[in-house]
Design a protein around this motif. Structure first.
Motif, PDB file in Angstrom:
ATOM      1  N   ILE A 157       0.160   4.283   0.615  1.00  0.00           N
ATOM      2  CA  ILE A 157      -0.126   5.179   1.743  1.00  0.00           C
ATOM      3  C   ILE A 157       0.706   4.778   2.959  1.00  0.00           C
ATOM      4  N   TRP A 158       0.844   3.477   3.186  1.00  0.00           N
ATOM      5  CA  TRP A 158       1.679   3.009   4.299  1.00  0.00           C
ATOM      6  C   TRP A 158       3.142   3.425   4.066  1.00  0.00           C
TER       7      TRP A 158
ATOM      8  N   ARG B 158       1.121  14.292   8.558  1.00  0.00           N
ATOM      9  CA  ARG B 158       0.240  13.444   7.745  1.00  0.00           C
ATOM     10  C   ARG B 158      -1.239  13.689   8.076  1.00  0.00           C
TER      11      ARG B 158
ATOM     12  N   THR C  60       3.609   7.126   4.821  1.00  0.00           N
ATOM     13  CA  THR C  60       3.655   7.336   6.271  1.00  0.00           C
ATOM     14  C   THR C  60       5.007   6.903   6.834  1.00  0.00           C
TER      15      THR C  60
ATOM     16  N   LYS D   1       0.810  -2.458   9.813  1.00  0.00           N
ATOM     17  CA  LYS D   1       0.368  -3.118   8.576  1.00  0.00           C
ATOM     18  C   LYS D   1       1.505  -3.246   7.573  1.00  0.00           C
ATOM     19  N   LEU D   2       2.390  -2.257   7.542  1.00  0.00           N
ATOM     20  CA  LEU D   2       3.530  -2.329   6.629  1.00  0.00           C
ATOM     21  C   LEU D   2       4.471  -3.446   7.059  1.00  0.00           C
TER      22      LEU D   2
ATOM     23  N   ASN E 131       0.837  -1.195   0.000  1.00  0.00           N
ATOM     24  CA  ASN E 131       0.000   0.000   0.000  1.00  0.00           C
ATOM     25  C   ASN E 131       0.879   1.255   0.000  1.00  0.00           C
TER      26      ASN E 131
ATOM     27  N   GLN F 284      -0.693   2.235  13.413  1.00  0.00           N
ATOM     28  CA  GLN F 284      -1.438   1.229  12.654  1.00  0.00           C
ATOM     29  C   GLN F 284      -0.839   1.043  11.266  1.00  0.00           C
ATOM     30  N   HIS F 285      -0.463   2.157  10.594  1.00  0.00           N
ATOM     31  CA  HIS F 285       0.169   2.063   9.259  1.00  0.00           C
ATOM     32  C   HIS F 285       1.480   1.293   9.348  1.00  0.00           C
TER      33      HIS F 285
END
Length: 334
Positions: free
Chosen positions: A5-6, A26, A9, A39-40, A3, A35-36
């Motif tokens: 977006i991740w 951001r 960030t 997930k990354l 992603n 959270q980002h």
């Protein structure tokens, strides 16, 4: 695919070294940044940062992900910039038109390309229906056609007029010489204008009306026979309808006798020059043959022309490089 977006960030987190400043830049909450990152790390299946009391420290995998993210960011920026690049004298320009139009515009387009060597000029010779289909389905960007198309999928602009001529051999068989001497025949390159004198002298010196000339001309056409070509029927019908000769207006081109057929523009006038037939073509074609002195143009009561239009898609503007091409074409055909 990771992603983006991740990744964005993560780049901000690495460059600020702080979750609070990352959240501010951001426009996120700190839990959102965390959270980002989580997930990354799950997507990469490894730990990327080590949390310290005064910031973060990248792991070896984190350094590699940061480099990858920066490369992706640079590629995206370069790609966006490339979409905005539109040089006025650089790139490929394709123009589709008839063979007669190509003869007229190509020398001027070559001169333009010589002046701007980064231009890449392509001239495609194609029939009208193929050009219009190409514009409608976006496989062509610019075309030139006769008569304004009636379609919402095509934008057209008037360019000028193309003169049509009934082209006959200068030297005819003996059986036709007497008839030819009574017809208003011009030497190569000369075309009559509307309002010309309606009478010519015949061999006996008696005035002969244009109506009689039309009858004689029909005999000449029937004796000679048509040198047919892909546009001949269209040109003949247009010529007979608009030339101002009443008897020719009633002639059905399909029923005229033929003596030959050729689909190469540069060769259509060759059999005519040898006395083997007649044809109808744009008069500009005589400028591009070496045997024009063996040809004549019938001087009709009215000049016969066809309107020329540039065509393109109405849904988007042409690239900037086409503006110089269109201007050059307009100067030649206008």
């Amino acid at each position: 695919m990771i992603n983006p977006i991740w990744l964005d960030t993560f780049i901000t987190l690495v460059e600020t070294g702080n979750f609070t400043r990352t959240a501010e830049q951001r426009f996120m909450t700190q839990p959102g940044v965390s959270q980002h990152l989580k997930k990354l790390e799950e997507a990469c299946q490894c730990e990327l940062v080590v949390r310290l009391s005064k910031g973060i420290q990248l792991t070896e995998q984190g350094q590699r992900v940061y480099q990858y993210a920066k490369e992706q960011q640079t590629k995206e920026q370069d790609f966006i910039a490339s979409l905005k690049f539109d040089a006025p004298f650089e790139g490929k320009c394709v123009v589709a038109c008839s063979g007669a139009i190509a003869q007229r515009i190509y020398p001027a387009l070559l001169a333009l390309q010589k002046q701007h060597s980064a231009l890449n000029i392509h001239v495609e010779v194609a029939p009208r229906r193929t050009i219009l289909a190409g514009i409608a389905n976006n496989t062509l960007e610019l075309g030139i056609v006769t008569n304004q198309p009636e379609s919402e999928d095509i934008h057209s602009e008037y360019l000028g007029e193309e003169a049509l001529g009934l082209i006959l051999p200068r030297s005819l068989p003996n059986t036709l010489t007497a008839q030819l001497s009574e017809l208003p025949i011009s030497s190569q390159g000369s075309v009559s204008r509307s309002g010309e004198s309606a009478k010519v002298a015949n061999v006996s010196g008696k005035a002969k009306s244009k109506t009689d000339d039309a009858s004689s001309l029909k005999d000449v056409l029937n004796h000679l026979g048509l040198i047919n070509h892909p546009d001949a029927m269209h040109y003949l019908q247009r010529y007979f309808n608009d030339c101002g000769e009443p008897e020719l207006a009633n002639v059905n081109p399909i029923k005229l006798p033929h003596t030959g057929y050729i689909n190469q523009l540069s060769q259509i006038l060759l059999p005519v020059s040898e006395g083997l037939g007649y044809t109808v073509l744009p008069t500009s074609t005589l400028e591009f043959v070496s045997f024009a002195d063996k040809l004549s143009i019938y001087k009709a009561k009215n000049e016969v022309t066809e309107p020329l239009y540039s065509v393109q898609t109405p849904h988007s503007a042409l690239p900037a490089r086409y503006q110089a091409v269109k201007q050059t074409i307009s100067q030649v055909l206008g």
